[in-house]
Scaffold this motif. Structure first.
Motif, mmCIF file in Angstrom:
data_model
loop_
_atom_site.group_PDB
_atom_site.id
_atom_site.type_symbol
_atom_site.label_atom_id
_atom_site.label_comp_id
_atom_site.label_asym_id
_atom_site.label_seq_id
_atom_site.Cartn_x
_atom_site.Cartn_y
_atom_site.Cartn_z
ATOM 1 N N ASN A 95 0.843 -1.206 0.000
ATOM 2 C CA ASN A 95 0.000 0.000 0.000
ATOM 3 C C ASN A 95 0.874 1.250 0.000
ATOM 4 O O ASN A 95 0.520 2.263 0.589
ATOM 5 N N SER A 147 -4.984 5.845 -7.991
ATOM 6 C CA SER A 147 -5.780 5.683 -6.769
ATOM 7 C C SER A 147 -5.528 4.306 -6.179
ATOM 8 O O SER A 147 -5.535 3.295 -6.895
ATOM 9 N N TYR A 148 -5.300 4.265 -4.863
ATOM 10 C CA TYR A 148 -5.099 2.990 -4.163
ATOM 11 C C TYR A 148 -5.496 3.181 -2.702
ATOM 12 O O TYR A 148 -5.103 4.128 -2.054
ATOM 13 N N GLY A 149 -6.323 2.279 -2.198
ATOM 14 C CA GLY A 149 -6.787 2.402 -0.819
ATOM 15 C C GLY A 149 -7.479 3.730 -0.600
ATOM 16 O O GLY A 149 -8.360 4.139 -1.366
ATOM 17 N N HIS A 150 -7.051 4.430 0.472
ATOM 18 C CA HIS A 150 -7.606 5.745 0.775
ATOM 19 C C HIS A 150 -6.758 6.864 0.167
ATOM 20 O O HIS A 150 -6.934 8.031 0.527
ATOM 21 N N ASN A 151 -5.863 6.523 -0.762
ATOM 22 C CA ASN A 151 -4.911 7.501 -1.295
ATOM 23 C C ASN A 151 -5.112 7.726 -2.790
ATOM 24 O O ASN A 151 -5.527 6.822 -3.526
ATOM 25 N N LYS A 152 -4.776 8.937 -3.198
ATOM 26 C CA LYS A 152 -4.756 9.280 -4.620
ATOM 27 C C LYS A 152 -3.527 10.142 -4.889
ATOM 28 O O LYS A 152 -3.154 10.982 -4.061
ATOM 29 N N HIS A 166 -4.780 11.982 0.935
ATOM 30 C CA HIS A 166 -5.197 10.899 1.826
ATOM 31 C C HIS A 166 -6.594 11.212 2.341
ATOM 32 O O HIS A 166 -6.811 12.246 2.968
ATOM 33 N N ARG A 167 -7.539 10.340 2.031
ATOM 34 C CA ARG A 167 -8.948 10.569 2.373
ATOM 35 C C ARG A 167 -9.411 11.954 1.910
ATOM 36 O O ARG A 167 -10.150 12.657 2.590
ATOM 37 N N GLY A 168 -8.947 12.339 0.732
ATOM 38 C CA GLY A 168 -9.356 13.607 0.135
ATOM 39 C C GLY A 168 -8.544 14.807 0.556
ATOM 40 O O GLY A 168 -8.697 15.893 -0.032
ATOM 41 N N GLU A 289 -2.770 12.322 10.316
ATOM 42 C CA GLU A 289 -2.078 11.344 9.483
ATOM 43 C C GLU A 289 -0.620 11.195 9.913
ATOM 44 O O GLU A 289 -0.095 11.986 10.685
ATOM 45 N N GLU A 330 -2.950 6.453 8.791
ATOM 46 C CA GLU A 330 -3.607 7.191 9.863
ATOM 47 C C GLU A 330 -2.706 7.372 11.077
ATOM 48 O O GLU A 330 -3.000 8.193 11.940
#
Length: 892
Positions: A95, A147-152, A166-168, A289, A330
């Motif tokens: 990840n 995009s992967y997991g909660h990340n872009k 991370h989460r937007g 984070e 996180e």
């Protein structure tokens, strides 16, 4: 060179080292060509508001296949109508975001490999790292999204820029300042046409530093530089090794942090100078984070830091491919976990290596070693390992024993083994010329070469020496055979190894190390692999020990290390001094090592150089019991200071501290088991648990820490004359912390201050914790194997507590094990377990604090108290025998 010359050089080196580290022996950024040039480039760009980056991604070059993006970064040169192409790849590993950029270079007929060094990842990463096939890609003419997991991640083509979300939330922009700089291949003759207006040509083709003026720099300038702008992060950690604070400092207008493994005598504190090891992992943390930047490069490197609300980190390396990994999660624990998936987690150590180690340079002979060992027993002070420095060998020829003083090592090992003790001996990579080992290294073409591709001869402790090139795969079988012979026989399994001086240390080399234009296997220059040299050496030793005893965990101590070293070795902070400031700085240094995934770390207790006072030595032992690697060590000119030699009251205080370490061995071992699975620190900085606090002061705490997830909070006394300590962590918690000084829980809740007389090891225990301890004195950890446990239970405000205990045979690879989980609440005590270890575990005592009841007696299958609130939950789950005032169980 003649032997007498080498002796003179060695003597001069020793004389000069007796005073302090000499800054002039080590390059500053201003003196180091590639750092000077990259800092200059960054400054010029910053001052020019109209700067347009010469770097862009060619949109038509982009392809996506098997979840890997491939493309080309183009560098446009200003003076000639041409450009330089740099192929790059992007992939998601587990990840984590992985970026690698290389250079298309013309092949030239010369001794040195002309390509950019691209094998750092092969040494740093574990085998079989998976590419994340679930990543999604979206491309247009100006950018591509990953995009992967909660990340872009958005990769912009011109100017080149990578923005991470991370989460937007935007958390990182790579090349935001446009410091990207790749010094491409060129000749000295056509250099003028290849220099950008913002660049300087300082030391591009030569080195004017006094000790390295002979560096040929056959490939000319080839440095790389890149900036990382951390959005909303001002708290940065990691990038060891430096004798500096836990929280990284702003280097604006100051010397940047340098990663370049060197033998640095009597290093200074509050310093960004390089030291013995390098792990190019930086961690940034805020309330929401945590983010890791892993700069995958083993060359000489500098890191400039601008600390502010949005901090900037500028990485600069002398050569190699431009490769980095971004980890976003996180919490700091998540960064450690993902980093561990790439580079591996710490090995689960042999249990004996977590005990106390007694060392000095040097014990005189076998009689001296065995007398020291017996004196520990006479004064009832436990220890596990006694160490021998370089004088045990025949005239400093490694893989030999001095026939006069150490003529029967098998007898020494046998006597030590009777009480479960071990012997550790040093084997360094410099091999004295003129005997069978060095002759074989030369004849079998296994030596490090000079810039003419001939065997390199330098000087170290034995005088004239050669260095085995452990990058050469053929060196492994040779190393295996040497160790099989040297390790006496398979009968003796209590011999440990110490790999020192593996930076490599070269007394007559530039910056006390090997010339950068030396050559290694594959014709790679030493400048490319310098920081991973020590890793290749101790990994070769590890493989040799596995080859000899395939079922036993090896123990190796290394001084030089790199990312991935945690898989096979422990480290220590090198040649410190017997001064209070070195005791104080050892805590953030060991914590930093834990943050970057190498928790098996320690510092020489008492200081290597000098003679500590009784108070300093006592306080250092009381701090040293918390180092994951707990060893006392001293210079050959220091007075003998084995614990039993100390006058009272210091002897009794030190004895009590060492015994406390042994009481806590189950906690350390359990913490290491957790670290081996998840990459979690064994010593955990306070911000790990309280990063979401509204008080930013949590990020500055570097003098107190948790022992794994045990709930034990320690704060060693590091100030002369101190009689009390104040803990910061409790103010960030909603839970009670109970006074636990010297490992004795009183039931008293901590408020503001804790007494810390010279006899005291200040400790707290967080409510909600269950701590397993072994309280009986034994001479070594091996002799504690069948001892029962005492459970110390500190209930939280809801009347609950949990804790873990890991047990196995303490030494086997792939051992059977049992992991026990204790759960305590107002209804009783329950136990669950995983694993198949058949060894019996018994509990002789349970101590509970933080409850409105007290255990009086044990009878009839239940614990009777005034309120009768505690009972055994299920005799089948927790089989018990009832004894007088205690509770135990067998055959879990």
């Amino acid at each position: 060179m003649q032997l007498h010359t080498s002796l003179v050089i060695a003597i001069l080196f020793l004389v000069s080292s007796c005073f302090a580290v000499k800054d002039y022996l080590f390059k500053s950024c201003e003196q180091n060509g590639f750092c000077h040039r990259n800092r200059h480039y960054a400054k010029e760009i910053t001052l020019d508001p109209n700067f347009i980056s010469p770097y862009s991604v060619s949109p038509e070059s982009i392809s996506i296949e098997d979840s890997i993006i491939k493309g080309i970064v183009v560098k446009q040169l200003p003076h000639i109508d041409t450009s330089v192409e740099f192929p790059f790849e992007v992939s998601i590993l587990c990840n984590s975001f992985h970026f690698k950029l290389d250079e298309n270079r013309e092949s030239k007929q010369q001794v040195v490999n002309h390509q950019r060094y691209n094998e750092t990842v092969e040494w740093a990463f574990v085998d079989g790292v998976d590419t994340n096939r679930e990543a999604k890609f979206n491309k247009d003419e100006r950018s591509i999204d990953v995009s992967y997991g909660h990340n872009k991640v958005t990769i912009e083509f011109h100017p080149v820029k990578l923005t991470f979300f991370h989460r937007g939330n935007e958390v990182l922009v790579v090349n935001d300042k446009q410091f990207l700089n790749i010094e491409h291949q060129r000749s000295k003759e056509d250099n003028e046409d290849n220099v950008l207006p913002q660049e300087t040509t300082f030391n591009m083709f030569s080195d004017n530093f006094a000790d390295s003026k002979n560096d040929k720099l056959p490939l000319g300038p080839e440095s790389i530089g890149l900036d990382f702008n951390l959005k909303g992060f001002s708290n940065l950690y990691g990038i060891p090794e430096h004798a500096d604070s836990l929280l990284l400092k702003d280097t604006s207008g100051r010397e940047p942090y340098r990663l370049y493994n060197v033998d640095i005598f009597e290093y200074e504190t509050d310093s960004r100078l390089p030291m013995y090891g390098s792990i190019p992992l930086l961690m940034a943390v805020n309330a929401h984070e945590a983010l890791g930047i892993f700069w995958v490069n083993s060359a000489d490197s500098y890191i400039d830091i601008t600390r502010q609300q949005d901090s900037t980190v500028h990485w600069m390396s002398e050569n190699g491919v431009l490769e980095f990994v971004i980890i976003i999660g996180e919490s700091p624990q998540k960064v450690n976990e993902e980093y561990g998936k790439l580079t591996g987690n710490v090995q689960l150590p042999i249990l004996a290596s977590l005990g106390y180690h007694q060392c000095r340079w040097n014990y005189n002979d076998i009689k001296d070693v065995l007398e020291v060992s017996s004196k520990f027993d006479e004064f009832e002070i436990p220890y596990d390992t006694i160490w021998l420095d370089i004088e045990y060998a025949d005239n400093k020829k490694y893989f030999t024993w001095d026939s006069e003083n150490f003529g029967d090592p098998a007898h020494m090992l046998k006597v030590l083994n009777r009480t479960g003790r071990n012997l550790a001996v040093i084997i360094d990579p410099h091999i004295k010329t003129g005997y069978e080992v060095s002759d074989a290294i030369v004849s079998q073409n296994l030596a490090m070469k000079n810039n003419e591709n001939e065997v390199y001869y330098g000087h170290c402790w034995p005088g004239e020496s050669v260095w085995i090139d452990t990058l050469n795969p053929k060196s492994q079988s040779f190393w295996n055979e040497l160790h099989k012979t040297f390790m006496i026989s398979d009968e003796h399994k209590n011999l440990f190894l110490w790999n020192d001086m593996n930076e490599p240390s070269v007394f007559n080399g530039p910056e006390t190390s090997a010339p950068k234009d030396n050559l290694h296997y594959g014709q790679w220059e030493h400048r490319s692999i310098h920081n991973l040299n020590g890793l290749t050496y101790h990994e070769a030793t590890y493989k040799s020990l596995i080859d000899r005893l395939p079922t036993q965990r090896p123990f190796i101590l290394t001084r030089s290390y790199f990312a991935g070293s945690q898989r096979t070795a422990a480290m220590w902070t090198g040649d410190n001094m017997s001064k209070w400031e070195y005791l104080k700085i050892s805590i953030p240094m060991v914590l930093t090592s834990n943050i970057v995934g190498m928790p098996f770390a320690g510092a020489d207790v008492g200081g290597f150089f000098g003679n500590p006072s009784g108070e300093l030595l006592t306080r250092w032992y009381q701090a040293g019991i918390w180092y994951p690697f707990f060893r006392a060590h001293a210079h050959i000119d220091s007075r003998r200071r084995e614990p039993y030699l100390l006058g009272d009251p210091f002897r009794s205080y030190v004895k009590d501290a060492i015994r406390l370490r042994y009481k806590l061995l189950p906690v350390f071992y359990t913490s290491f088991h957790q670290a081996s699975l998840t990459g979690a620190p064994v010593l955990k900085p306070v911000f790990y648990d309280y990063k979401d606090s509204t008080d930013d002061g949590v990020y500055d705490i570097e003098d107190e820490f948790f022992l794994g997830n045990s709930g034990i909070l320690a704060k060693p006394v590091t100030d002369e004359g101190a009689k009390q300590v104040s803990f910061a962590a409790p103010k960030f918690s909603n839970e009670n912390f109970f006074e636990f000084t010297n490992g004795i829980v009183s039931g008293k809740v901590y408020h503001d201050r804790l007494s810390a007389e010279l006899s005291d090891v200040p400790m707290l225990l967080k409510g909600g914790s269950v701590v397993p301890m072994k309280n009986r004195y034994r001479r070594s950890s091996r002799l504690m194997r069948h001892d029962p446990y005492t459970l110390v239970v500190a209930l939280d405000k809801n009347g609950r507590a949990t804790g873990n205990l890991y047990v196995d045979d303490g030494e086997s690879l792939n051992s059977e094990y049992k992991l026990l989980t204790f759960i305590v609440d107002k209804e009783g005590i329950s136990l669950s377990s995983t694993g198949d270890y058949a060894f019996s575990v018994s509990i002789e005592k349970i101590i509970i604090v933080g409850a409105d009841f007290a255990i009086d007696t044990v009878s009839s299958g239940r614990v009777i108290s005034e309120s009768e609130k505690i009972t055994i939950v299920d005799p089948k789950e927790f089989p018990v025998k009832f004894g007088k005032g205690s509770l135990s169980h067998d055959e879990l």
